[in-house]
Structure formats: structure tokens, C-alpha cells
Design a protein around this motif. Structure first.
Motif, PDB file in Angstrom:
ATOM      1  N   PHE A 279       1.099  -0.700   0.062  1.00 19.66           N
ATOM      2  CA  PHE A 279       0.280   0.171  -0.124  1.00 19.66           C
ATOM      3  C   PHE A 279       0.929   1.348   0.050  1.00 19.66           C
ATOM      4  N   GLY A 280       2.034   1.388   0.654  1.00 21.44           N
ATOM      5  CA  GLY A 280       3.049   2.381   0.834  1.00 21.44           C
ATOM      6  C   GLY A 280       3.393   2.540  -0.741  1.00 21.44           C
ATOM      7  N   SER A 281       3.376   1.595  -1.454  1.00 25.43           N
ATOM      8  CA  SER A 281       4.252   1.693  -3.192  1.00 25.43           C
ATOM      9  C   SER A 281       3.338   1.823  -3.813  1.00 25.43           C
ATOM     10  N   GLU A 282       1.705   2.020  -3.895  1.00 22.90           N
ATOM     11  CA  GLU A 282       0.795   2.069  -4.624  1.00 22.90           C
ATOM     12  C   GLU A 282       0.169   2.997  -4.165  1.00 22.90           C
ATOM     13  N   VAL A 283       0.358   3.913  -3.542  1.00 26.92           N
ATOM     14  CA  VAL A 283       0.100   5.370  -3.216  1.00 26.92           C
ATOM     15  C   VAL A 283       1.131   6.179  -4.500  1.00 26.92           C
ATOM     16  N   TYR A 284       1.764   5.795  -5.061  1.00 26.09           N
ATOM     17  CA  TYR A 284       2.837   6.066  -6.103  1.00 26.09           C
ATOM     18  C   TYR A 284       2.251   5.826  -7.033  1.00 26.09           C
ATOM     19  N   LEU A 285       1.937   4.705  -7.314  1.00 27.74           N
ATOM     20  CA  LEU A 285       2.196   4.276  -8.906  1.00 27.74           C
ATOM     21  C   LEU A 285       1.525   5.019  -9.806  1.00 27.74           C
ATOM     22  N   PRO A 286       0.403   5.523  -9.581  1.00 25.48           N
ATOM     23  CA  PRO A 286      -0.479   6.474 -10.156  1.00 25.48           C
ATOM     24  C   PRO A 286      -0.016   7.682  -9.938  1.00 25.48           C
ATOM     25  N   TYR A 287       0.601   8.455  -8.677  1.00 23.85           N
ATOM     26  CA  TYR A 287       1.419   9.511  -9.205  1.00 23.85           C
ATOM     27  C   TYR A 287       2.372   9.746 -10.007  1.00 23.85           C
ATOM     28  N   VAL A 297      -6.387  10.144 -15.013  1.00 23.62           N
ATOM     29  CA  VAL A 297      -6.124   9.731 -14.053  1.00 23.62           C
ATOM     30  C   VAL A 297      -7.607   8.699 -14.659  1.00 23.62           C
ATOM     31  N   THR A 298      -7.659   8.864 -15.606  1.00 26.24           N
ATOM     32  CA  THR A 298      -9.135   7.331 -15.631  1.00 26.24           C
ATOM     33  C   THR A 298      -7.845   6.410 -15.944  1.00 26.24           C
ATOM     34  N   TRP A 299      -6.722   6.421 -16.581  1.00 19.75           N
ATOM     35  CA  TRP A 299      -5.930   4.911 -17.553  1.00 19.75           C
ATOM     36  C   TRP A 299      -4.903   5.041 -15.859  1.00 19.75           C
ATOM     37  N   ALA A 300      -4.662   5.532 -15.632  1.00 22.07           N
ATOM     38  CA  ALA A 300      -3.433   5.499 -14.624  1.00 22.07           C
ATOM     39  C   ALA A 300      -4.137   4.613 -13.870  1.00 22.07           C
ATOM     40  N   GLY A 301      -6.008   4.809 -13.415  1.00 20.06           N
ATOM     41  CA  GLY A 301      -5.908   4.417 -12.382  1.00 20.06           C
ATOM     42  C   GLY A 301      -6.180   2.504 -13.263  1.00 20.06           C
ATOM     43  N   LEU A 302      -6.099   1.974 -13.757  1.00 22.48           N
ATOM     44  CA  LEU A 302      -6.222   0.900 -14.726  1.00 22.48           C
ATOM     45  C   LEU A 302      -5.045   0.569 -14.226  1.00 22.48           C
ATOM     46  N   ALA A 303      -3.934   0.621 -14.022  1.00 25.99           N
ATOM     47  CA  ALA A 303      -2.771   0.113 -13.073  1.00 25.99           C
ATOM     48  C   ALA A 303      -3.533  -0.818 -12.060  1.00 25.99           C
ATOM     49  N   LEU A 304      -3.979   0.020 -10.935  1.00 23.74           N
ATOM     50  CA  LEU A 304      -4.832  -0.831  -9.568  1.00 23.74           C
ATOM     51  C   LEU A 304      -5.879  -1.987 -10.093  1.00 23.74           C
ATOM     52  N   THR A 305      -6.061  -1.746 -11.285  1.00 23.30           N
ATOM     53  CA  THR A 305      -7.563  -2.329 -11.597  1.00 23.30           C
ATOM     54  C   THR A 305      -6.361  -4.442 -11.916  1.00 23.30           C
ATOM     55  N   VAL A 306      -5.973  -4.200 -12.809  1.00 19.86           N
ATOM     56  CA  VAL A 306      -5.563  -4.747 -13.188  1.00 19.86           C
ATOM     57  C   VAL A 306      -4.203  -5.915 -12.419  1.00 19.86           C
ATOM     58  N   SER A 307      -3.736  -4.931 -10.797  1.00 21.82           N
ATOM     59  CA  SER A 307      -3.759  -5.926 -10.017  1.00 21.82           C
ATOM     60  C   SER A 307      -4.665  -6.121  -8.481  1.00 21.82           C
ATOM     61  N   ALA A 356       4.611   0.485 -19.318  1.00 25.28           N
ATOM     62  CA  ALA A 356       3.723  -0.614 -19.075  1.00 25.28           C
ATOM     63  C   ALA A 356       5.002  -1.644 -18.526  1.00 25.28           C
ATOM     64  N   THR A 357       6.387  -1.513 -17.685  1.00 28.35           N
ATOM     65  CA  THR A 357       6.749  -2.535 -16.765  1.00 28.35           C
ATOM     66  C   THR A 357       6.300  -2.273 -15.761  1.00 28.35           C
ATOM     67  N   ALA A 358       6.003  -1.169 -14.822  1.00 32.95           N
ATOM     68  CA  ALA A 358       5.327  -1.122 -13.909  1.00 32.95           C
ATOM     69  C   ALA A 358       4.144  -1.791 -13.959  1.00 32.95           C
ATOM     70  N   ILE A 359       3.106  -1.254 -14.748  1.00 34.86           N
ATOM     71  CA  ILE A 359       2.000  -2.051 -14.495  1.00 34.86           C
ATOM     72  C   ILE A 359       1.938  -3.704 -14.746  1.00 34.86           C
TER      73      ILE A 359
END
Length: 454
Positions: A279-287, A297-307, A356-359
Motif C-alpha cells: 500500500f505504501g508503494s501503491e500510493v505512488y504508482l498512479p502519481y 487519472v482514468t488510465w492511471a487507475g487501470l494499473a490498480l485494476t490489473v493488480s 507497461a513495465t511497472a503496470i
């Protein structure tokens, strides 16, 4: 004096229907807000000029949720859960309104603190409602429904929140959830109001010390979160906050937790470490995706959806093969996936690799957590007796929240200190990788209780 309805009815039948729908909806909207917050926070921070308080907006909510958990639990033990549930939902809605209408980042963080008090108390009070309204037989299906309410927001919440922020305004993410939460509570309250839901043997245990300890935990986390704003006293504030935090947490968790004692202490410690790493790391992934790669922000949120999808898959595999896999192998596999994900995020930020590497890597984090998180809950119950189930379950939740909040606060300090350089994101993700690896120490000391029969 249970106030239960006909035991032959299902959780979706006429007698229980309104309570079930309302309770599930309350948890759904709390989960939706939590996931939406991570998605829209880069926009909020930019509009309110609040980069310095970015971490505090997350850590503060987790910190005050500990207070809400302790107070609501004690309040329920002394009478009906309706009053504490009402107070908790009221605080949550008030916090959403304050955050949604906030003119400054300071006011926004204050709203987040109120939300934490509310959501922590709300979850505990709803669990007591289940115990006192429903007979034992439907508890399993009801808790399964509660779990499902976290999966669905994980799949749709980040994308939906991003779309609302992009095409309407980020404020509607909070204001909309406030209105929906209030409507769900009315559904529950109208069915529970006036019903005798108190206990025949109210608790007489002293609650004051536990409340003050919870307040101290919150104060320690907030001290860490705000230390950078208190220059030139930053270092003394950090030192004092750490001392207060450790001293307050110790009585709230099993003895030997910080030493990775074999069995339950290691279960609790591992849960806090992996929660902090993810959760600490996830806070900064969309950022990272928004500020460095120009994502909406719409597409950045998809990284969390994949997880989230990977988490659900991991949890399903754990439920089916967990006993066969065993605790040690589950820990090694789960920690390996989480560490790989945070290392890939570090490499992406450090080497400006394709996003895409991080996502893609973050899906590994979700899969690892799906394997480990449910196992920690199963082991906690397996190591517990009827006399300490409440304390042990509370300890798991408290250390989970405290671990996440502390990690987010420390990462916020580091990120702010490195904001003038290009290293901020990389160092934050590297800290997540380090925490993940550290979780392997308690992970190999989980032992075995009677989890196969729980």
C-alpha cells in the motif's frame, strides 16, 4: 436479547434483506472510496497545491481508523451496535463532505482523518451487527458477500473514479460516495432501530487504556506524516513519533511480534510488513504514471485494476491449494512476487522504462498479496481460542493499519526530501522492495496451528 429474525430465512430473504443490502452497501462504498482516493489523489494534490501533505492524506486515515476500531469495539461490547454504527457512519460521511468541499489541502487532510475514524468504527460495528442479528448458519455467506464488495470496487473503482475526476470533478468522487453511504445507512437503521441488540453480559473491561494507546498510535503516525512541515524540528519530531508509535503498538499486539516470535507474532508482523510494502508503494504508482508519463487519472487507475484482478486470482488459488502449498512456500512465493513487482517499479522510475513495465509488474504484487493476505487471517483464527479471538483479530487489523500508515508516512518524508531530484519515485519503490524482503523473516516462522480445520 438477540433481536434475531427467523433462523430459517436466508440473508437475502424478506426478514434480513434490508439489513444485508444496507450492510453490504456500506462496506462497498467504503472500499470504493479507498480505491478511488489512490486514483484521484494526484489531481487533488495538484489543484490544492498539497504535495507536502500527499502522504498524510493516506497515512492519517489509516492511523485514525485504529482509534475507530478500538472505540467501536468497546462501545458494542457495552450495549447495542446501533449507536456506534450511527456515530461511525456519521463521521465517515462528515469526512467525505469536508474532503469534497475542502478549499485547501490542510482541510482536505482533516476530512480524511474524520473518514478514518468513521470507517474503522463502521467495520467493527457491522461485524457485531452480524453476530447479534443473524444466527450462526448464514455468517459464512454474509462474510463472503462482504469480501465480494471489496473485489468489485477493485475492478471498477479506480477507472470510474478517474473518469469522474476527468470529466466532472474530483470533488464528486467524495460527495457522491457521501450521499450513497447515507442512503445505505438509512436502509440498515430503519430495520435495526428499536430492536433489542444489546448483550446479556455487557463487558466491564477497562477501555480507557486501549483507547489512549490507539490515540497514541494515530499521533505517532501523524507526527511522522507532518514532520517535514515542522522544520527545524523535523528530526526530533520523527524520533519522538517512532518512540510513541512503538510503545503504543506493543500492548495491542501479541508478545514477541516485533521480534518475529514463532507462530502468531510472526503472522501479525508479516501482515504489517506486506501491507506496508504494497500500500505504501501503491500510493505512488498512479502519481508516477500521471506526473512522469502523462497518463490521465482514468488510465492511471487501470494499473490498480490489473493488480486487483491478480489479487482475486491469487486469493482463489490460496483458498483451493493453500493447505497443500503450506505456509512457508506460500510466504516464499508471495514475497517473491511482491518483491519482483516493487523492483520492477523501481527500475521503471529509475531508468525511465516503458510504463507497461511497472503496470505489468504490479499485477505480480496483487497475485502475491492474494496468496498471503487470506492466509494470515486463517492462521490468526487457527492460533486463537474463544477467549482471545477478539484480541488477536484486532491485533491483526491494528498492525495492518499501523504498518501501512507508518510506511506511507516514512515514504512521504523521503519523497518530499527528494522532490527536487529525479530519485523520489525510485527510492520509494525501493523501500517497498526492502520491506517485502524483510517480510520473509516472519514468513518462515509462521509455523502451523490447526488452520486446515478452520
Amino acid at each position: 436479547m438477540t433481536g434475531r429474525i427467523d433462523t430459517r430465512e436466508s440473508i437475502w430473504s424478506g426478514g434480513y434483506f434490508a439489513v444485508t443490502v444496507g450492510a453490504v452497501a456500506l462496506i462497498f462504498f467504503a472500499a470504493l472510496e479507498s480505491l478511488a482516493m489512490t486514483t484521484v489523489m494526484p489531481v487533488v494534490s495538484h489543484e490544492l497545491d498539497g504535495a507536502a501533505l500527499y502522504a498524510a492524506a493516506f497515512a492519517g486515515t489509516l492511523a485514525t481508523s485504529v482509534i475507530g476500531m478500538v472505540v467501536a469495539g468497546a462501545w458494542c461490547d457495552r450495549g447495542s451496535p446501533v449507536a456506534p454504527l450511527t456515530a461511525a457512519v456519521g463521521l465517515f460521511v462528515a469526512g467525505l463532505l469536508v474532503a469534497g468541499l475542502a478549499p485547501t489541502m490542510g482541510v482536505f487532510v482533516a476530512g480524511r482523518l474524520l473518514q478514518g475514524l468513521g470507517v474503522g468504527g463502521q467495520i467493527v460495528a457491522l461485524y457485531v451487527v452480524v453476530a447479534r442479528v443473524y444466527p450462526p448458519r448464514p455468517h459464512g455467506p454474509l462474510f463472503a458477500a462482504f469480501s465480494a464488495t471489496w473485489v468489485i470496487p477493485s475492478l471498477i473503482g479506480p477507472f470510474a473514479a478517474g473518469a469522474v475526476a476527468q470529466y466532472l470533478h474530483w470533488r464528486w468522487v467524495f460527495l457522491g460516495v457521501a450521499v450513497l453511504t447515507a442512503a445505505a445507512f438509512v436502509l440498515v437503521f430503519t430495520r435495526l432501530h428499536g430492536r433489542q441488540l444489546g448483550t446479556d453480559e455487557p463487558s466491564t473491561a477497562r477501555i480507557g487504556p486501549r483507547v489512549w494507546l490507539a490515540v497514541a498510535v494515530a499521533a505517532g503516525v501523524l507526527g511522522l506524516s507532518l514532520a517535514d512541515q515542522l522544520r527545524p524540528w523535523t528530526i526530533p519530531v520523527v524520533a519522538a513519533s517512532v518512540v510513541v508509535l512503538v510503545a503504543a503498538v506493543l500492548p495491542l499486539v501479541p508478545r514477541g511480534t516485533l521480534r518475529a516470535g514463532r507462530g502468531l507474532p510472526s503472522v501479525v508482523l508479516m501482515r504489517g510488513l506486506i501491507a506496508g510494502a504494497l500500500f505504501g508503494s501503491e500510493v505512488y504508482l498512479p502519481y508516477l504514471l500521471v506526473t512522469e508519463y502523462g497518463f490521465s487519472v482514468t488510465w492511471a487507475g487501470l494499473a490498480l485494476t490489473v493488480s486487483a484482478i491478480a489479487w482475486a486470482v491469487g486469493a482463489a488459488l490460496q483458498g483451493r491449494f493453500g493447505d497443500r502449498l503450506g505456509n512457508a512456500r506460500t510466504s516464499i512465493l508471495g514475497v517473491g512476487l511482491l518483491t519482483t513487482a516493487t523492483v520492477l517499479a523501481t527500475a521503471t522510475a529509475l531508468g525511465h522504462l516503458p510504463p507497461a513495465t511497472a503496470i505489468a509488474g504490479w499485477s505480480l504484487a496483487g497475485g502475491g498479496m492474494g496468496l498471503m493476505y487470506p492466509r494470515m487471517t486463517v492462521l490468526t483464527l487457527a492460533y486463537s481460542t474463544p477467549q482471545n479471538q477478539g484480541f488477536n483479530s484486532s491485533a491483526l487489523s491494528i498492525f495492518d493499519a499501523a504498518g501501512s500508515a507508518t510506511t506511507i508516512a516514512v515514504m512521504g518524508l523521503v519523497f518530499t526530501a527528494l522532490q527536487a531530484t529525479d530519485a523520489g519515485f525510485a527510492v520509494v519503490f525501493a523501500l517497498g522492495a526492502l520491506l517485502s524482503l524483510l517480510a520473509l523473516v516472519p514468513g518462515l516462522r509462521l509455523g502451523h496451528a490447526h488452520e486446515k480445520h478452520v
